[in-house]
Design a protein around this motif. Structure first.
Motif, PDB file in Angstrom:
ATOM      1  N   MET A 153      42.002  54.545  61.537  1.00  0.00           N
ATOM      2  CA  MET A 153      41.457  53.334  60.935  1.00  0.00           C
ATOM      3  C   MET A 153      39.941  53.246  61.104  1.00  0.00           C
ATOM      4  O   MET A 153      39.246  52.689  60.247  1.00  0.00           O
ATOM      5  CB  MET A 153      42.124  52.087  61.520  1.00  0.00           C
ATOM      6  CG  MET A 153      43.616  51.990  61.208  1.00  0.00           C
ATOM      7  SD  MET A 153      43.999  52.041  59.436  1.00  0.00           S
ATOM      8  CE  MET A 153      44.886  53.613  59.335  1.00  0.00           C
ATOM      9  N   VAL A 161      45.509  50.665  54.580  1.00  0.00           N
ATOM     10  CA  VAL A 161      44.235  51.393  54.620  1.00  0.00           C
ATOM     11  C   VAL A 161      43.147  50.717  53.780  1.00  0.00           C
ATOM     12  O   VAL A 161      41.992  50.595  54.235  1.00  0.00           O
ATOM     13  CB  VAL A 161      44.454  52.854  54.173  1.00  0.00           C
ATOM     14  CG1 VAL A 161      43.168  53.500  53.698  1.00  0.00           C
ATOM     15  CG2 VAL A 161      45.055  53.662  55.316  1.00  0.00           C
ATOM     16  N   THR A 194      38.623  62.059  49.639  1.00  0.00           N
ATOM     17  CA  THR A 194      38.338  60.876  48.829  1.00  0.00           C
ATOM     18  C   THR A 194      38.010  61.307  47.399  1.00  0.00           C
ATOM     19  O   THR A 194      37.087  62.084  47.173  1.00  0.00           O
ATOM     20  CB  THR A 194      37.160  60.086  49.415  1.00  0.00           C
ATOM     21  OG1 THR A 194      37.486  59.683  50.751  1.00  0.00           O
ATOM     22  CG2 THR A 194      36.860  58.858  48.572  1.00  0.00           C
ATOM     23  N   ARG A 220      37.951  55.735  60.774  1.00  0.00           N
ATOM     24  CA  ARG A 220      37.421  56.546  59.669  1.00  0.00           C
ATOM     25  C   ARG A 220      37.500  55.786  58.351  1.00  0.00           C
ATOM     26  O   ARG A 220      36.605  55.894  57.507  1.00  0.00           O
ATOM     27  CB  ARG A 220      38.213  57.856  59.563  1.00  0.00           C
ATOM     28  CG  ARG A 220      38.021  58.806  60.726  1.00  0.00           C
ATOM     29  CD  ARG A 220      36.688  59.533  60.656  1.00  0.00           C
ATOM     30  NE  ARG A 220      36.519  60.239  59.388  1.00  0.00           N
ATOM     31  CZ  ARG A 220      37.073  61.415  59.091  1.00  0.00           C
ATOM     32  NH1 ARG A 220      37.855  62.026  59.989  1.00  0.00           N
ATOM     33  NH2 ARG A 220      36.858  61.991  57.922  1.00  0.00           N
ATOM     34  N   GLN A 221      38.561  55.026  58.155  1.00  0.00           N
ATOM     35  CA  GLN A 221      38.676  54.221  56.944  1.00  0.00           C
ATOM     36  C   GLN A 221      37.522  53.215  56.888  1.00  0.00           C
ATOM     37  O   GLN A 221      36.894  53.024  55.830  1.00  0.00           O
ATOM     38  CB  GLN A 221      40.011  53.476  56.906  1.00  0.00           C
ATOM     39  CG  GLN A 221      41.244  54.310  57.233  1.00  0.00           C
ATOM     40  CD  GLN A 221      41.622  55.307  56.148  1.00  0.00           C
ATOM     41  OE1 GLN A 221      40.983  55.376  55.101  1.00  0.00           O
ATOM     42  NE2 GLN A 221      42.665  56.081  56.385  1.00  0.00           N
ATOM     43  N   TYR A 222      37.262  52.593  58.017  1.00  0.00           N
ATOM     44  CA  TYR A 222      36.176  51.615  58.103  1.00  0.00           C
ATOM     45  C   TYR A 222      34.833  52.275  57.788  1.00  0.00           C
ATOM     46  O   TYR A 222      33.989  51.697  57.093  1.00  0.00           O
ATOM     47  CB  TYR A 222      36.170  51.010  59.504  1.00  0.00           C
ATOM     48  CG  TYR A 222      35.083  49.982  59.741  1.00  0.00           C
ATOM     49  CD1 TYR A 222      35.241  48.669  59.324  1.00  0.00           C
ATOM     50  CD2 TYR A 222      33.902  50.335  60.404  1.00  0.00           C
ATOM     51  CE1 TYR A 222      34.250  47.724  59.556  1.00  0.00           C
ATOM     52  CE2 TYR A 222      32.911  49.401  60.632  1.00  0.00           C
ATOM     53  CZ  TYR A 222      33.089  48.091  60.211  1.00  0.00           C
ATOM     54  OH  TYR A 222      32.101  47.162  60.433  1.00  0.00           O
ATOM     55  N   VAL A 230      42.891  56.946  48.507  1.00  0.00           N
ATOM     56  CA  VAL A 230      42.895  56.740  49.953  1.00  0.00           C
ATOM     57  C   VAL A 230      43.644  57.893  50.626  1.00  0.00           C
ATOM     58  O   VAL A 230      44.475  58.558  50.008  1.00  0.00           O
ATOM     59  CB  VAL A 230      43.559  55.397  50.346  1.00  0.00           C
ATOM     60  CG1 VAL A 230      42.804  54.226  49.750  1.00  0.00           C
ATOM     61  CG2 VAL A 230      45.033  55.357  49.931  1.00  0.00           C
ATOM     62  N   GLU A 232      46.817  58.634  46.554  1.00  0.00           N
ATOM     63  CA  GLU A 232      46.576  59.281  47.833  1.00  0.00           C
ATOM     64  C   GLU A 232      46.044  60.690  47.624  1.00  0.00           C
ATOM     65  O   GLU A 232      46.535  61.435  46.779  1.00  0.00           O
ATOM     66  CB  GLU A 232      47.871  59.352  48.651  1.00  0.00           C
ATOM     67  CG  GLU A 232      48.451  58.001  49.032  1.00  0.00           C
ATOM     68  CD  GLU A 232      49.718  58.136  49.870  1.00  0.00           C
ATOM     69  OE1 GLU A 232      49.782  59.091  50.692  1.00  0.00           O
ATOM     70  OE2 GLU A 232      50.637  57.320  49.700  1.00  0.00           O
ATOM     71  N   GLU A 266      49.605  53.620  53.869  1.00  0.00           N
ATOM     72  CA  GLU A 266      48.779  53.710  52.663  1.00  0.00           C
ATOM     73  C   GLU A 266      48.397  52.344  52.105  1.00  0.00           C
ATOM     74  O   GLU A 266      47.326  52.181  51.500  1.00  0.00           O
ATOM     75  CB  GLU A 266      49.475  54.549  51.577  1.00  0.00           C
ATOM     76  CG  GLU A 266      50.540  53.846  50.767  1.00  0.00           C
ATOM     77  CD  GLU A 266      51.849  53.614  51.519  1.00  0.00           C
ATOM     78  OE1 GLU A 266      52.696  52.870  51.002  1.00  0.00           O
ATOM     79  OE2 GLU A 266      52.029  54.186  52.623  1.00  0.00           O
ATOM     80  N   ILE A 325      38.911  49.730  54.610  1.00  0.00           N
ATOM     81  CA  ILE A 325      37.781  50.163  53.782  1.00  0.00           C
ATOM     82  C   ILE A 325      37.006  48.954  53.276  1.00  0.00           C
ATOM     83  O   ILE A 325      35.766  48.916  53.327  1.00  0.00           O
ATOM     84  CB  ILE A 325      38.281  51.039  52.618  1.00  0.00           C
ATOM     85  CG1 ILE A 325      38.930  52.315  53.157  1.00  0.00           C
ATOM     86  CG2 ILE A 325      37.134  51.383  51.674  1.00  0.00           C
ATOM     87  CD1 ILE A 325      39.624  53.158  52.101  1.00  0.00           C
TER      88      ILE A 325
END
Length: 270
Positions: free
Chosen positions: A153, A237, A65, A155-157, A147, A61, A234, A241
């Motif tokens: 979510m 996530v 990134t 933003r993760q995508y 991550v 984490e 965590e 991605i």
């Protein structure tokens, strides 16, 4: 250890080159077990050998990134406690790739996503646990990525979307985590999957297969038992991605089984 087969089974094999996977990495003991899931991972790895693997691991984490950038062999991180001592001697001597790490950082930058490089961190069990089974020769360059579980979510995508073109270069993206991941509910002696865990996963699988991203982005409010299944985000996530980085028109569930009562063993192809 056991791995419970459930009623929805599932797709074996893939018609074309895989560009993105979400894989539940399970307990550290996975590497020393033989069950339905370990057999599946070995078979999955035998179906293609990518030029490199970019793996987002739930066990690393950081707010920004962070990308492993090295050409040398990784050291091993045994980020778990109280397991059989032989697990702490497992080696997975994979090397990194400065070239692919730089490419990845450039792709993120082009989409306005901040990142940084790391030249020292070893492989954690979120990475080597599954790679040890899928690619035991450790002869594929591995680029490990952190991550940030506090991003939305969506933003993760978007992180995944930024690197979608990697699949066209035969670079496999893996999100390594879990769907149901509440260690307080794990029963090391259980041989029955808990109904609440199955209900959460079935809801999640349906929304993924339907490509219902808007609902998935709000799973915390909409999914049954969401806060119980995912007390901290965590581990889920990496799924978002991987979903963003995929090139399939329709996501595919490749495997679903369970261990220790509530621990999900799920794999999606995106």
């Amino acid at each position: 250890m056991f791995s419970l087969k459930i009623s929805k089974i599932l797709v074996k094999g893939c018609e074309k080159m895989i560009s993105s996977l979400f894989i539940c990495h399970g307990a550290p003991t996975l590497v020393s077990e033989k069950n339905e899931y370990t057999d599946f991972l070995k078979d999955l790895g035998s179906r293609q050998k990518p030029k490199a693997i970019v793996i987002f691991t739930a066990h690393w984490e950081s707010e920004i990134t962070t990308i492993s950038s090295m050409d040398d062999t990784y050291s091993m991180i045994y980020d778990f406690y109280g397991f059989p001592k032989e697990l702490y001697s497992i080696k997975y001597p994979a090397k990194g790739s400065v070239e692919v790490a730089s490419k990845l950082q450039s792709m993120l930058r082009n989409h306005g996503i901040e990142s940084k490089l790391d030249k020292n961190r070893g492989l954690d069990h979120g990475a080597w646990d599954i790679l040890y089974l899928m690619y035991p020769k450790a002869d594929i360059p591995i680029i490990q990525v952190s991550v940030n579980p506090f991003l939305a979510m969506e933003r993760q995508y978007e992180i995944g979307r930024a690197i979608r073109e990697l699949g066209k270069e035969d670079i496999l993206v893996i999100g390594s985590g879990s769907t149901v991941h509440n260690l307080a509910t794990v029963d090391w002696n259980s041989e029955k999957v808990e109904e609440w865990a199955l209900e959460f996963d079935d809801w999640f699988i349906e929304k993924v297969e339907d490509n219902d991203k808007d609902t998935l982005f709000n799973y915390r409010k909409l999914a049954p038992y969401a806060k119980h299944a995912v007390p901290r985000e965590e581990h889920i996530v990496p799924m978002f991605i991987a979903m963003g980085s995929g090139n399939r028109d329709k996501p595919k569930l490749l495997h679903q089984s369970y261990a220790y009562g509530t621990l999900s063993y799920i794999c999606f192809e995106f």
